[in-house]
Motif scaffolding. Structure first.
Motif, PDB file in Angstrom:
ATOM      1  N   THR A 199       0.729  -1.057   0.028  1.00  0.00           N
ATOM      2  CA  THR A 199      -0.052  -0.244   0.011  1.00  0.00           C
ATOM      3  C   THR A 199       0.962   1.322  -0.050  1.00  0.00           C
ATOM      4  O   THR A 199       0.335   2.263  -0.059  1.00  0.00           O
ATOM      5  CB  THR A 199      -0.936  -0.045   1.251  1.00  0.00           C
ATOM      6  OG1 THR A 199      -0.164  -0.011   2.393  1.00  0.00           O
ATOM      7  CG2 THR A 199      -1.949  -1.115   1.124  1.00  0.00           C
ATOM      8  N   ASN A 200       2.145   1.230   0.240  1.00  0.00           N
ATOM      9  CA  ASN A 200       2.899   2.306   0.168  1.00  0.00           C
ATOM     10  C   ASN A 200       3.531   2.637  -1.152  1.00  0.00           C
ATOM     11  O   ASN A 200       4.027   1.953  -1.995  1.00  0.00           O
ATOM     12  CB  ASN A 200       3.958   2.075   1.101  1.00  0.00           C
ATOM     13  CG  ASN A 200       5.091   3.426   1.324  1.00  0.00           C
ATOM     14  OD1 ASN A 200       5.504   3.985   0.417  1.00  0.00           O
ATOM     15  ND2 ASN A 200       5.233   4.151   2.444  1.00  0.00           N
ATOM     16  N   GLN A 213      -4.975   0.053   0.481  1.00  0.00           N
ATOM     17  CA  GLN A 213      -4.565   1.412   1.252  1.00  0.00           C
ATOM     18  C   GLN A 213      -5.927   2.028   1.965  1.00  0.00           C
ATOM     19  O   GLN A 213      -6.167   2.611   2.916  1.00  0.00           O
ATOM     20  CB  GLN A 213      -4.028   2.508   0.094  1.00  0.00           C
ATOM     21  CG  GLN A 213      -3.814   3.708   0.404  1.00  0.00           C
ATOM     22  CD  GLN A 213      -2.584   3.525   1.637  1.00  0.00           C
ATOM     23  OE1 GLN A 213      -1.711   3.024   1.366  1.00  0.00           O
ATOM     24  NE2 GLN A 213      -2.749   4.289   2.844  1.00  0.00           N
TER      25      GLN A 213
END
Length: 571
Positions: free
Chosen positions: A150-151, A537
């Motif tokens: 999700t980064n 996310q």
């Protein structure tokens, strides 16, 4: 040499050449031919260990020990695999068990010493870094894969196999962090986990280099004058033997007759060419080709033998000698003398390894194998072997059961019951890869046979692939909704998955599940999908969007897949 022995020899050769994947493939084929040979499992264990696949290496080593518990080397394989998994106490026990059987074994002694050194740990290095603030331990977090996906700064790294491998190694042993500090990707992950901007030494140096003023440019030195080129001597003209010229002219006439299928005329011209110049065996090779086309295979082989003998006297080009041997082999094959043909092709390959001859060799080898397998087929004897396998299984003599079941399948390769029974025997021997293959073959042959599904699901459960085991049980329930074994299996899988989500699994068990899941192409595909990365996310920081995603069956199916595999945890 038997098929299994040949495959073992090929596997050993590949291992010696460092081609471990090919070695694994060959040893696997050998096991399929003879699943009771402990050496095949030992060699495949060594190949897996060489690739760093210690979990699979341990399974093969254990199978080796189960089949032949009095063989010291099997314990050496087991100890090496356990050492690779950092299970030092278990590795020590394995080596010590082997040394009880062979106290003088240098291999076992050396392995034990390495384990003892590893237990003491290095005096300096990556381990010291982990002790300062426990930074390395952050890599062991169970939800690290979800964070990486999700980064935006790290999610693309999941598409890079070497990065995934390093992360898996750090999860197993955070003391290795010092080895990977020069990798800017690892530094980026550290920054993400610590919430700071971390630069590697190389990045820092690069930044400092950018701030340094440029040195004053110096005039380039005047190049030295190039020396005048020295003219190369003209080659001396090579004298052409008039006998050779005459022979080649006769050969050309013979070739023209051969193309027109005027074989008698071609034979006369080639004979005259060899009589004019007997220091070139090409004329004999061409003569053998004519005899082959005429169907006179005896004369063809006789001429080939003459060409080989004369070629060795002349120390002729290996390619010409190999050509004669290949043609001799082809003449044997035309008469269905396959063993004789194979021998000729093998001799030809030792002279010169050509693609055409290698193809003929492989095709002939397959034909021999197929012929022998078809000759071995016998439904009555297959049934006798199956019953003998059942008796051995009841006696808990599982290696003997595998032997009988394997013989039964050679005599009747389409009996799904035998694949099911052999899968059960392999499961008892903890040879899970072989058991899984047999269960899948059983399902392929008899999709309505429930035992095939339960065998497969049981193996997957033991391999901690709970999500896959549940899918297999559900596939059976779609055919037999009241199947009690499948219903119980689904409950056990759900419980195992929920134990992970509730944090009831040990850290080691979670890491093992996640490592296996990350090796699955389907899981990798989900984590590298840009849409799914955004969904993950949103689940972290956008409840409204997450609620929308939950109404999407396709998205939730993928989320459940990640949860079931242990990559993502729902709390």
């Amino acid at each position: 040499m038997s098929d299994a022995a040949s495959l073992k020899a090929e596997g050993n050769a590949a291992f010696s050449a460092g081609d471990y994947k090919t070695a694994i493939a060959k040893f696997t084929e050998a096991i399929a031919c003879d699943g009771t040979n402990h050496v095949f499992y030992s060699n495949r264990s060594a190949s897996h260990a060489s690739l760093g696949n210690f979990e699979v290496a341990l399974e093969d080593a254990q199978s080796c020990v189960n089949i032949k518990p009095d063989w010291p080397k099997g314990y050496g394989r087991k100890g090496a695999a356990l050492h690779g998994l950092k299970r030092y106490n278990d590795a020590r026990e394995a080596y010590e068990a082997g040394l009880k059987l062979d106290p003088s074994s240098a291999l076992l002694k050396s392995g034990l010493e390495e384990v003892e050194r590893a237990q003491k740990g290095p005096a300096m290095g990556g381990g010291a870094f982990d002790g300062a603030g426990n930074i390395g331990a952050m890599f062991g977090s169970p939800d690290i894969w979800g964070k990486l996906a999700t980064n935006p700064q790290t999610r693309d790294y999941l598409q890079q196999p070497d990065f995934v491998t390093k992360m898996q190694e750090l999860q197993k042993d955070s003391s290795k962090l010092g080895q990977y500090m020069s990798d800017p990707r690892i530094m980026q992950v550290m920054g993400m986990l610590m919430g700071v901007d971390v630069m590697s030494g190389d990045q820092f140096k690069e930044k400092m280099d950018q701030d340094e003023p440029m040195a004053e440019a110096k005039p380039a030195p005047t190049p030295a004058p190039k020396p005048e080129p020295v003219p190369e001597p003209e080659p001396e003209p090579v004298a052409v033997d008039p006998s050779k010229e005459k022979a080649d002219a006769l050969k050309a006439e013979g070739n023209a007759h051969y193309k027109k299928k005027e074989f008698e005329a071609a034979l006369a011209k080639y004979a005259a060419a060899y009589e004019a110049f007997d220091e070139d065996i090409t004329y004999l090779n061409n003569t053998a080709a004519v005899y082959f086309e005429m169907g006179d295979f005896s004369k063809c082989r006789e001429t080939c033998d003459k060409a080989v003998e004369r070629g060795r006297e002349l120390r002729a080009d290996y390619k010409l000698v190999a050509k004669a041997l290949t043609r001799k082999g082809t003449s044997f094959k035309a008469e269905n003398k396959l063993e004789e043909a194979l021998e000729c092709y093998h001799k030809a390959l030792t002279e010169h390894r050509s693609a055409d001859t290698l193809k003929k060799f492989n095709e002939t080898e397959k034909e021999i194998k197929k012929r022998d397998e078809e000759a071995y087929l016998d439904d009555d004897k297959a049934e006798e072997a199956r019953q003998a396998g059942n008796d051995a299984f009841k006696r808990q003599d599982y290696p003997e059961a595998v032997k009988f079941y394997s013989d039964s399948l050679k005599r009747n390769p389409n009996d799904h019951r035998v694949y099911s029974n052999r899968a059960a025997s392999y499961t008892k021997l903890t040879a899970f890869n072989e058991a899984l293959k047999d269960a899948e073959k059983c399902i392929e042959l008899a999709p309505e046979f429930s035992k095939g599904y339960t065998r497969k699901a049981t193996v997957q459960f033991f391999m901690k692939q709970y999500d896959k085991a549940m899918e297999t049980y559900q596939a059976l329930l779609s055919k037999e909704p009241e199947n009690a074994e499948a219903q119980d299996g689904v409950r056990r899988c759900v419980d195992a998955i929920n134990r992970g989500n509730r944090g009831e699994m040990t850290e080691e068990e979670m890491k093992e599940r996640q490592a296996k899941a990350m090796a699955e192409p389907e899981i990798q595909g989900i984590l590298t999908d840009p849409v799914m990365r955004q969904v993950l996310q949103d689940f972290q920081d956008n409840p409204k969007a997450a609620a929308e995603h939950q109404r999407n069956p396709g998205v939730m199916a993928k989320i459940q897949k990640l949860v079931a595999a242990g990559v993502v945890q729902m709390r």
